[in-house]
Design a protein around this motif. Sequence first.
Motif, short mmCIF file in Angstrom:
data_model
loop_
_atom_site.label_atom_id
_atom_site.label_comp_id
_atom_site.label_asym_id
_atom_site.label_seq_id
_atom_site.Cartn_x
_atom_site.Cartn_y
_atom_site.Cartn_z
N GLN A 44 23.34 29.36 33.21
CA GLN A 44 22.70 27.96 33.32
C GLN A 44 21.57 27.89 34.17
O GLN A 44 21.22 29.02 34.86
N GLY A 45 20.75 26.83 34.05
CA GLY A 45 19.52 26.58 35.06
C GLY A 45 18.66 27.54 34.57
O GLY A 45 18.45 28.03 33.22
N GLY A 46 17.54 27.84 35.35
CA GLY A 46 16.54 28.55 34.95
C GLY A 46 15.64 29.05 36.06
O GLY A 46 16.17 29.07 37.26
N ALA A 105 18.86 31.46 24.04
CA ALA A 105 18.55 30.75 25.15
C ALA A 105 17.16 30.16 24.82
O ALA A 105 16.26 30.22 23.94
N HIS A 106 16.93 28.62 25.30
CA HIS A 106 16.06 27.86 25.10
C HIS A 106 14.59 28.32 25.86
O HIS A 106 14.82 28.64 27.20
N VAL A 107 13.58 28.24 25.25
CA VAL A 107 12.24 28.58 26.04
C VAL A 107 11.46 27.52 26.68
O VAL A 107 11.44 26.23 25.91
N CYS A 126 22.50 43.21 33.35
CA CYS A 126 22.28 41.78 33.64
C CYS A 126 22.14 41.19 32.62
O CYS A 126 21.15 41.70 31.59
N ILE A 127 22.73 40.12 32.54
CA ILE A 127 22.60 39.21 31.14
C ILE A 127 21.98 37.79 31.46
O ILE A 127 22.59 36.96 32.39
N ILE A 128 20.89 37.30 30.53
CA ILE A 128 20.62 36.14 30.65
C ILE A 128 21.21 35.30 29.53
O ILE A 128 20.66 35.37 28.37
N ALA A 129 22.18 34.60 29.46
CA ALA A 129 22.88 33.94 28.56
C ALA A 129 22.19 32.89 28.00
O ALA A 129 20.98 32.29 28.45
N ASN A 130 22.90 32.26 26.77
CA ASN A 130 22.22 31.15 26.07
C ASN A 130 22.05 29.83 26.70
O ASN A 130 21.03 29.13 26.50
N GLY A 131 22.87 29.77 27.78
CA GLY A 131 22.69 28.57 28.54
C GLY A 131 21.69 28.31 29.30
O GLY A 131 21.35 27.10 30.00
N VAL A 132 20.91 29.25 29.67
CA VAL A 132 19.82 29.62 30.58
C VAL A 132 18.63 28.94 29.76
O VAL A 132 18.29 29.23 28.53
N VAL A 133 17.34 28.39 30.50
CA VAL A 133 16.40 27.85 29.98
C VAL A 133 15.33 28.77 30.36
O VAL A 133 15.15 28.86 31.95
N CYS A 175 13.13 20.72 29.24
CA CYS A 175 13.36 21.78 28.34
C CYS A 175 14.77 21.40 27.84
O CYS A 175 15.18 21.37 26.71
N TYR A 176 15.71 21.13 28.67
CA TYR A 176 17.19 20.94 28.43
C TYR A 176 17.06 19.57 27.44
O TYR A 176 17.99 19.29 26.61
#
Length: 427
Positions: A39-41, A107-109, A70-77, A138-139
């Motif tokens: 989460q977060g960004g 993930a959202h941009v 290392c993974i930046i998962a879907n909940g991150v912006v 963004c969220y």
Amino acid sequence: MKRTEPKTTCVVGAQWGDEGKGKIVDLMAKEADVVVRFQGGGNAGHTVVVNGEKFVLHLIPSGILHKSRCIIANGVVVDLIQMLEEIDHLRGRGVAVGKNLILSDRAHVVMPYHKFLDKLAESGSGKIGTTQRGIGPCYADKAARKGVRVADLYNPGFFRARVRAMTEEKNAIMKALYGGGPLDADRIVEEYSGYAERIRPFVADTVPIVNEAVDRGKRVLFEGAQGSMLDIDFGTYPYVTSSNSDACGIPAGTGVPPSKIRRVVGVAKAYCTRVGEGPFPTELLNATGDRLREVGGEYGATTGRPRRCGWFDGVASRYAAMINGTTEMAITKLDVLSGLDEIRFGVGYRLDGKTLDLLPTDTNLLAKVEPVYRTFKGWSEDLSKVIRFADLPGRARIYLQFLERFLKVKVTMISVGADREKIILRT
Ligand code: GDP
Ligand code: IMO
Ligand code: MG
């Protein structure tokens, strides 16, 4: 596929962020196969110090300094500009970033208009004191189903149409509310199509990747950003961030079901800090607060803002332990308390003649409470070379033992300096 018992651990902040999660994740990443931000960004700033060399990570998991995937998962912006800068910066310092980094296509941009809107909203009254990284807008678009996902970058027709529609909408809002803008949609499309090509090698659907790792018994570490008191549901709303910044955010932010989360490490400083606006009952607006800021180097890792400093808030961190299902605590910056005659610990709040042992939901009430303290005698010894719990001054041990009784969670790690090596492990 043969499934084995999950070896999952999550590291989450038990205060208002900046608890030292980066240091604890780095420490634990030595033995992790996979490290996941959920989460977060780019609002996060996680500091890792290795042999006196400082690394500040914003979007890339703190496991990057080890062999972990290392993974930046879907909940991150994700702010693509920031991500590319961070990759270049790490590579420039000799850190390998390649197949070891994966970015979720879900993930959202964070788009330019998100950053503009964040800045404009913060220029008026009622500001939150955000990091101005475009996180909230963004969220908000994600929830309003107006977001741009990483996968959309690779569908040129859809991407252009969406950016045009969104830019038109945001330009109208910026003009009407703030007299700001306008942004040029086609220029954004062109610029972001370029970033999309550069990040393409990192992009994948991370949901099966993380789940398979968990099911195969790989050691998976979830790295929280911000802290539980900044959680959008459980924090000091509206002075919070826009995501579930505690263990509750893991299932939605990664696709790993709650039944597979095992160990939950809550991280807290031995005192407390907060950046930005919002109530902070144990804040010290005096020389002791200033001393904590200077000795603790309490300046934001992302924005450089001085952090507000105060005593440990037991009520807030006990609440955090409840919502996270914390199985153990890591207490950082104990060294910073050395040299104080007395140390206080918030055990409750007083409001209108009554004692509260829970945070009131109404943040306006939280702003009015008076903390109730338990006072401890301080110690003067330098703790930075201590590596065994038994070698801590007796008064420091008494303080920590009270803290763990109050939170009803065992303290298994005690950090006594910024460097990776400065840690007391307790089993
Ligand atoms: P995070 O956002 O939770 O990862 O925390 P930050 O990196 O924003 O802030 C924590 C700060 O404290 C960083 O500057 C760390 O290098 C530093 N730090 C972490 N643990 C300790 C400790 O035990 N003692 C001292 N003196 N500094 C620490
Ligand atoms: P790490 O991961 C401390 C705070 C901001 C502001 C509020 C909302 O380093 O612990 P946002 O930009 O998220 O919309 O800001 O949340 N905040 C943090 N405070 N540490 C952080 O991250 C933070 N990320 C956001 O100061 O009060
Ligand atoms: Mg930080």
